[in-house]
Write an enzyme that holds these catalytic residues in place. Structure first.
Site, PDB file in Angstrom:
ATOM      1  CB  SER A 222      -0.933  -0.034   1.214  1.00  9.28           C
ATOM      2  OG  SER A 222      -1.908   0.974   1.125  1.00  9.28           O
ATOM      3  CG  ASN A 223      -0.388   4.758  -1.307  1.00  7.18           C
ATOM      4  OD1 ASN A 223      -1.030   5.527  -0.614  1.00  7.18           O
ATOM      5  ND2 ASN A 223      -0.905   4.195  -2.394  1.00  7.18           N
TER       6      ASN A 223
END
Ligand code: C5P
Length: 424
Positions: A222-223
């Protein structure tokens, strides 16, 4: 706390009736005043038993009204033009919105029957502006047929209700009747005041937050996107009167009141929802930080930690904006598409290249290497680039202020396009 464009210089009549939830309305009054609204508080006698008029006066910087009789000349100030006996008419006429919080069973019963035996109920009868009721009472009082019938009558006449919520009451009982929290009341106020805005009747799709690409049932890529900028855009669109669909990746942010929230996890999931919703939309604001890569395969069981390193082959996710541009080329839907560019180098050039490649009307670019801007920060410093070659650098500002600035451009773009297309 900062100004909210929608609320600046709006006149809000805040009626407070007698319930313990009145203490939370102090927070609301303060929030409204700080946002730039002119807040005139009117209290019933019972309300003054819970919170003093001085509390509200201090928070709003304005006189607080508690009675129709006597001592009002002083409260009105030296340059007042109103004779005291018509104070309720003057206050009611000037208001953009009447909010009654907490609205007790007793006050709502009086409103339903048109009684005017105190300043607040007299005001409510005289007011022509929208009314927002925020009920708060014990479970049994709320459930009582008399209250329910009064509420139905008030709704029928056009009053809007916020809540009540379920939860624990001051009495110790659990159930429906709790006043909704000040932030949520504020959301309802914004919804009512925004209804006549520049985007009234328009549909806006906003994407927000990160996406998550699973590796196995317990791991993902993810980020650090918080979703804040996207949620702020959704709120700004609601403030302009739009119908808003907020397509969001995983985040704990509360849904802006009035938005339809659709939760997604992966880039593919977001792609599917965006394509299903934007065909009927006037505007797409693509603020989500969509993951560009996903693991090629997802293990169905948790991958065991062995002696060796783990190699995961990553493949591209679909580009959502590219898919939108391909589905509705040029003058199709949505009318205005805005993209976001998180850049770490050559910001204007890279952003302009994306504007063209993704067929956008506007791109909002930020430098993610700055500490006070971008991903997880509260503030943002962005550059706006449009198709006509325009480039505008905005100073460091809150994400809410960035959102208001973007929405202003969106309204202008939408108007210009429709004049050109000839269907304004
Ligand atoms: O090319 P880049 O990912 O930097 O472009 C950013 C813009 O494209 C953002 O508006 C983002 O929401 C959108 N995007 C997309 N689909 C992807 C990746 C990004 O629509 N797969």
């Amino acid at each position: 706390m900062e100004k909210i464009a929608l609320l600046e210089n709006r006149r809000i009549l805040l009626g407070v009736s007698g319930g313990i939830a009145a203490y939370k309305v102090c927070t609301l009054a303060s929030r409204l005043a700080q946002a730039g609204a002119q807040v005139d508080v009117v209290m019933t006698e019972a309300a003054t038993r819970f919170v003093t008029p001085l509390t509200f006066q201090s928070l709003t910087g304005r006189p607080v009204y508690t009675t129709m009789w006597g001592a009002l000349d002083a409260a009105l100030g030296e340059d007042a033009v109103l004779p005291t006996h018509v104070v309720h008419v003057g206050l009611a006429e000037a208001a953009d919105l009447l909010v009654i919080a907490p609205a007790t069973a007793n006050t709502m019963a009086k409103l339903a029957h048109g009684l005017a035996d105190n300043l607040l109920t007299a005001l409510a009868l005289a007011a022509r502006c929208p009314t927002l009721l925020v009920p708060a009472m014990d479970v049994e009082m709320w459930a009582h047929a008399a209250t329910q019938s009064n509420v139905a009558t008030l709704r029928e006449r056009g009053a809007r209700l916020a809540g009540p919520a379920r939860g624990r009451m001051a009495s110790g009982l659990e159930g429906e009747g709790r006043m909704v929290e000040p932030e949520e009341i504020l959301g309802h106020i914004r919804l009512v005041l925004g209804r006549e805005g520049a985007l009234a009747g328009r549909r806006v799709v906003v994407t927000a937050g990160p996406t998550r690409e699973p590796i196995d049932p317990v791991r993902f890529v993810s980020n650090p996107s918080s979703g804040r900028q996207g949620f702020a855009l959704a709120q700004a669109a609601l403030d302009s009167g739009a119908e808003v669909t907020l397509v969001t990746g995983p985040t704990h942010l509360p849904t802006p009141v009035g938005a339809e929230r659709v939760e997604v996890v992966t880039a593919q999931g977001m792609h599917d929802v965006v394509l299903a919703t934007t065909g009927a939309a006037d505007v797409l604001l693509m603020a989500a930080a969509v993951g560009d890569f996903r693991p090629e395969t997802i293990a169905s069981q948790k991958i065991k930690k062995g002696e060796h390193d783990l190699g995961v082959r990553m493949v591209r996710t679909p580009d959502i904006l590219a898919a939108v541009a391909a589905r509705w080329p040029d003058s199709g839907r949505p009318r205005v598409t805005v993209g976001f560019a998180a850049e770490s180098e050559n910001l204007p050039d890279n952003a302009r290249a994306k504007l063209v490649a993704k067929n956008l009307d506007l791109i909002v670019a930020n430098d993610i290497t700055a500490r006070d801007a971008g991903f997880a920060a509260e503030t943002n410093r962005v550059v706006l680039l449009d198709r006509q070659g325009g480039l505008e650098r905005l100073p460091l500002m809150s994400k809410a202020a960035v959102a208001e600035a973007v929405l202003e451009r969106v309204v202008a773009l939408l108007t210009a396009k429709e004049v050109i297309d000839g269907d304004a």
